[in-house]
Design a protein around this motif. Sequence first.
Motif, PDB file in Angstrom:
ATOM      1  N   MET A 186      -0.895  -7.518   8.906  1.00 35.74           N
ATOM      2  CA  MET A 186      -0.623  -7.221   7.495  1.00 35.74           C
ATOM      3  C   MET A 186      -0.506  -5.719   7.307  1.00 35.74           C
ATOM      4  SD  MET A 186      -4.464  -8.263   6.232  1.00 35.74           S
ATOM      5  CE  MET A 186      -4.466  -9.689   7.320  1.00 35.74           C
ATOM      6  N   ALA A 187      -0.173  -5.287   6.091  1.00 38.41           N
ATOM      7  CA  ALA A 187       0.012  -3.864   5.812  1.00 38.41           C
ATOM      8  C   ALA A 187      -1.236  -3.052   6.129  1.00 38.41           C
ATOM      9  CB  ALA A 187       0.414  -3.677   4.347  1.00 38.41           C
ATOM     10  N   GLU A 188      -2.393  -3.649   5.940  1.00 40.46           N
ATOM     11  CA  GLU A 188      -3.661  -2.957   6.183  1.00 40.46           C
ATOM     12  C   GLU A 188      -3.789  -2.480   7.625  1.00 40.46           C
ATOM     13  OE1 GLU A 188      -8.114  -3.867   4.528  1.00 40.46           O
ATOM     14  OE2 GLU A 188      -6.559  -5.344   4.116  1.00 40.46           O
ATOM     15  N   ARG A 224       2.394  14.124   4.357  1.00 40.64           N
ATOM     16  CA  ARG A 224       3.673  14.829   4.238  1.00 40.64           C
ATOM     17  C   ARG A 224       4.819  13.968   3.733  1.00 40.64           C
ATOM     18  NH1 ARG A 224       1.638  14.173   9.244  1.00 40.64           N
ATOM     19  NH2 ARG A 224       2.920  13.390  10.987  1.00 40.64           N
ATOM     20  N   TYR A 225       4.606  12.654   3.599  1.00 39.74           N
ATOM     21  CA  TYR A 225       5.666  11.763   3.141  1.00 39.74           C
ATOM     22  C   TYR A 225       5.112  10.782   2.110  1.00 39.74           C
ATOM     23  CZ  TYR A 225       7.387  13.276   7.732  1.00 39.74           C
ATOM     24  OH  TYR A 225       7.738  14.022   8.826  1.00 39.74           O
ATOM     25  N   ARG A 226       6.021  10.125   1.409  1.00 40.12           N
ATOM     26  CA  ARG A 226       5.642   8.967   0.594  1.00 40.12           C
ATOM     27  C   ARG A 226       5.713   7.748   1.515  1.00 40.12           C
ATOM     28  NH1 ARG A 226       9.302   5.946  -4.017  1.00 40.12           N
ATOM     29  NH2 ARG A 226       7.696   4.454  -4.714  1.00 40.12           N
ATOM     30  N   VAL A 227       4.584   7.121   1.764  1.00 38.45           N
ATOM     31  CA  VAL A 227       4.499   6.039   2.748  1.00 38.45           C
ATOM     32  C   VAL A 227       4.213   4.727   2.036  1.00 38.45           C
ATOM     33  CG1 VAL A 227       3.461   5.291   4.918  1.00 38.45           C
ATOM     34  CG2 VAL A 227       3.547   7.724   4.364  1.00 38.45           C
ATOM     35  N   ILE A 228       4.988   3.702   2.381  1.00 39.11           N
ATOM     36  CA  ILE A 228       4.855   2.387   1.749  1.00 39.11           C
ATOM     37  C   ILE A 228       4.764   1.331   2.848  1.00 39.11           C
ATOM     38  CG2 ILE A 228       5.944   0.680   0.242  1.00 39.11           C
ATOM     39  CD1 ILE A 228       7.548   3.459  -0.660  1.00 39.11           C
ATOM     40  N   ALA A 229       3.677   0.594   2.865  1.00 38.22           N
ATOM     41  CA  ALA A 229       3.506  -0.537   3.784  1.00 38.22           C
ATOM     42  C   ALA A 229       3.427  -1.806   2.955  1.00 38.22           C
ATOM     43  CB  ALA A 229       2.245  -0.365   4.627  1.00 38.22           C
ATOM     44  N   VAL A 230       4.298  -2.759   3.236  1.00 37.72           N
ATOM     45  CA  VAL A 230       4.409  -3.979   2.435  1.00 37.72           C
ATOM     46  C   VAL A 230       3.866  -5.172   3.221  1.00 37.72           C
ATOM     47  CG1 VAL A 230       6.016  -5.521   1.230  1.00 37.72           C
ATOM     48  CG2 VAL A 230       6.443  -3.049   1.269  1.00 37.72           C
ATOM     49  N   ASP A 231       3.060  -5.999   2.558  1.00 39.46           N
ATOM     50  CA  ASP A 231       2.669  -7.289   3.147  1.00 39.46           C
ATOM     51  C   ASP A 231       3.878  -8.215   3.088  1.00 39.46           C
ATOM     52  OD1 ASP A 231       0.024  -6.860   3.873  1.00 39.46           O
ATOM     53  OD2 ASP A 231      -0.790  -7.508   1.945  1.00 39.46           O
ATOM     54  N   ILE A 289       0.871  -1.175   0.000  1.00 32.00           N
ATOM     55  CA  ILE A 289       0.000   0.000   0.000  1.00 32.00           C
ATOM     56  C   ILE A 289       0.905   1.221   0.000  1.00 32.00           C
ATOM     57  CG2 ILE A 289      -1.812   1.249   1.227  1.00 32.00           C
ATOM     58  CD1 ILE A 289      -2.607  -1.425   2.524  1.00 32.00           C
ATOM     59  N   ALA A 290       0.753   2.084  -0.991  1.00 29.09           N
ATOM     60  CA  ALA A 290       1.593   3.274  -1.113  1.00 29.09           C
ATOM     61  C   ALA A 290       0.708   4.507  -1.263  1.00 29.09           C
ATOM     62  CB  ALA A 290       2.524   3.146  -2.316  1.00 29.09           C
ATOM     63  N   ARG A 291       0.999   5.510  -0.438  1.00 28.99           N
ATOM     64  CA  ARG A 291       0.240   6.762  -0.505  1.00 28.99           C
ATOM     65  C   ARG A 291       1.161   7.939  -0.213  1.00 28.99           C
ATOM     66  NH1 ARG A 291      -5.134   4.633   2.822  1.00 28.99           N
ATOM     67  NH2 ARG A 291      -5.678   3.014   1.300  1.00 28.99           N
ATOM     68  N   GLY A 292       0.788   9.099  -0.731  1.00 25.48           N
ATOM     69  CA  GLY A 292       1.527  10.312  -0.451  1.00 25.48           C
ATOM     70  C   GLY A 292       2.715  10.528  -1.365  1.00 25.48           C
ATOM     71  N   GLY A 309       6.828  12.597  -1.488  1.00 24.07           N
ATOM     72  CA  GLY A 309       7.902  13.184  -0.704  1.00 24.07           C
ATOM     73  C   GLY A 309       8.924  12.149  -0.274  1.00 24.07           C
ATOM     74  N   ARG A 310       9.618  12.445   0.828  1.00 26.47           N
ATOM     75  CA  ARG A 310      10.638  11.524   1.332  1.00 26.47           C
ATOM     76  C   ARG A 310       9.972  10.242   1.836  1.00 26.47           C
ATOM     77  NH1 ARG A 310      12.976  15.161   5.744  1.00 26.47           N
ATOM     78  NH2 ARG A 310      10.833  15.918   5.616  1.00 26.47           N
ATOM     79  N   PRO A 311      10.613   9.085   1.616  1.00 25.78           N
ATOM     80  CA  PRO A 311       9.943   7.810   1.876  1.00 25.78           C
ATOM     81  C   PRO A 311       9.990   7.354   3.338  1.00 25.78           C
ATOM     82  CG  PRO A 311      12.078   7.423   0.872  1.00 25.78           C
ATOM     83  CD  PRO A 311      11.900   8.912   0.915  1.00 25.78           C
ATOM     84  N   VAL A 312       8.870   6.797   3.768  1.00 21.88           N
ATOM     85  CA  VAL A 312       8.750   6.116   5.057  1.00 21.88           C
ATOM     86  C   VAL A 312       8.212   4.717   4.768  1.00 21.88           C
ATOM     87  CG1 VAL A 312       7.619   6.058   7.312  1.00 21.88           C
ATOM     88  CG2 VAL A 312       8.321   8.254   6.328  1.00 21.88           C
ATOM     89  N   VAL A 313       8.901   3.696   5.242  1.00 13.77           N
ATOM     90  CA  VAL A 313       8.503   2.304   5.006  1.00 13.77           C
ATOM     91  C   VAL A 313       7.994   1.707   6.322  1.00 13.77           C
ATOM     92  CG1 VAL A 313       9.303   0.005   4.344  1.00 13.77           C
ATOM     93  CG2 VAL A 313      10.130   2.018   3.110  1.00 13.77           C
ATOM     94  N   LEU A 314       6.803   1.103   6.271  1.00 17.64           N
ATOM     95  CA  LEU A 314       6.173   0.509   7.449  1.00 17.64           C
ATOM     96  C   LEU A 314       6.210  -1.009   7.343  1.00 17.64           C
ATOM     97  CD1 LEU A 314       2.991   2.810   7.592  1.00 17.64           C
ATOM     98  CD2 LEU A 314       5.212   3.190   8.685  1.00 17.64           C
ATOM     99  N   ILE A 315       6.721  -1.677   8.392  1.00 20.72           N
ATOM    100  CA  ILE A 315       6.827  -3.139   8.402  1.00 20.72           C
ATOM    101  C   ILE A 315       5.961  -3.673   9.540  1.00 20.72           C
ATOM    102  CG2 ILE A 315       8.379  -5.114   8.476  1.00 20.72           C
ATOM    103  CD1 ILE A 315      10.670  -3.262   7.751  1.00 20.72           C
ATOM    104  N   HIS A 316       4.963  -4.470   9.186  1.00 25.04           N
ATOM    105  CA  HIS A 316       4.003  -4.967  10.173  1.00 25.04           C
ATOM    106  C   HIS A 316       4.561  -6.132  10.987  1.00 25.04           C
ATOM    107  CE1 HIS A 316       3.058  -8.646   7.922  1.00 25.04           C
ATOM    108  NE2 HIS A 316       3.098  -7.902   6.820  1.00 25.04           N
ATOM    109  N   GLY A 317       3.854  -6.467  12.046  1.00 21.13           N
ATOM    110  CA  GLY A 317       4.267  -7.553  12.932  1.00 21.13           C
ATOM    111  C   GLY A 317       3.720  -8.901  12.502  1.00 21.13           C
ATOM    112  N   ASN A 318       3.777  -9.867  13.417  1.00 22.21           N
ATOM    113  CA  ASN A 318       3.357 -11.229  13.103  1.00 22.21           C
ATOM    114  C   ASN A 318       1.844 -11.363  13.197  1.00 22.21           C
ATOM    115  OD1 ASN A 318       3.527 -13.905  12.447  1.00 22.21           O
ATOM    116  ND2 ASN A 318       4.263 -14.595  14.440  1.00 22.21           N
ATOM    117  N   GLY A 319       1.277 -12.096  12.243  1.00 18.18           N
ATOM    118  CA  GLY A 319      -0.149 -12.363  12.260  1.00 18.18           C
ATOM    119  C   GLY A 319      -1.014 -11.262  11.687  1.00 18.18           C
TER     120      GLY A 319
END
Length: 349
Positions: free
Chosen positions: A97-99, A113-120, A80-83, A85-95
């Motif tokens: 997901m990116a949602e 304010r940033y380019r945000v990317i959350a990966v499954d 999931i990518a939104r925004g 600008g400078r990138p922020v990457v989000l890494i989810h925990g166990n069990g």
Amino acid sequence: MFPFVTRRGTKRIVRRAASRIAKALTPAGSGTRKAARSSAAPSGGSTLAEMRAKMRAGAAPEGPAPGRFVEVDGVRVHYIARGKGRPVVLIHGNGTMAEDFVLCGLLDRLAARYRVIAVDRPGFGHSPRPRHRLWTAAVQAGFLDRVLTRLKVENPLVVGHSWGTLVALALATGGSRELRGLVLLSGYFYPSRRADVTLSAPLALPGFGDAARSLIPRAMGRALAAQSFRHVFRPQPVPARFTARFPVEIATGATQMRAATEDAATMNNAAAVMEHRYRRLRMPVAILAGDADAVVEAEEQSVRLHREIAGSTLKRLPGIGHMTHYAARLQVERAIDGLMKPGAGTRTP
């Protein structure tokens, strides 16, 4: 970290799985072929062929996904990518997901304010988990590195939650990618004696684990998930938006259950491999932990890491549980903003 199964429930599932596998492997000569097929079928009506199909399951769930896909190493990865600008990457925990980062509101607020990317991560959400490799934290970090390369992400700030902090640290200590810094939420950094690791070990075994997990009725899976949600959010209540919108059917599906048990079984080894590298980190690191976390002991994990990484910051969150990105979202945002300020992404050796 969820979903989880109780000690008694795990033992019962393991016994039943062993019995079913033994029946399935019984030679036809010990009785009629029809009887052998009948004895291999579980009381729920599944055939041996269906059980084998479940054991081979590694594909992503069907249905619409909230984000986009990119193919890396032959794997169709959901993100999931939104925004902008400078990138922020989000890494989810166990069990999860990116949602999860969408439901808590963090992703959309940062996207202003940033380019945000959350990966499954592989096996979670809408990303498959191929069986031809062991998906340790280090392997997942290398895979994520190639995903970010495909997405043309440079010098990101990496935010990891729970098990995702192991992937974030593996990415940082691997040295293959320049990072702006790390924000570590409710993290697990040092090996310890944990019931979830012990209980997950038999369920993570190839073949046997698939058979054992297939014994969990869907209704029981949902009940266990609800119990797990209460546990990880404690002492805060489970948010209504999470209850209404979190994809429980995906979280309790065959692929994600396999990924969750495999990750739980390997977390101590992942922490043991990396713990001697933490002192060598030369980037800004912000650590946040709730002092009421029922999943990870903050004193043994986050406080200890803060002492080891020179120049790191530690924010103890009074009365907050494991899901810091929900219960302390504003504090998480401030930590991210602090490391995204001009000049904050550098540190002298």
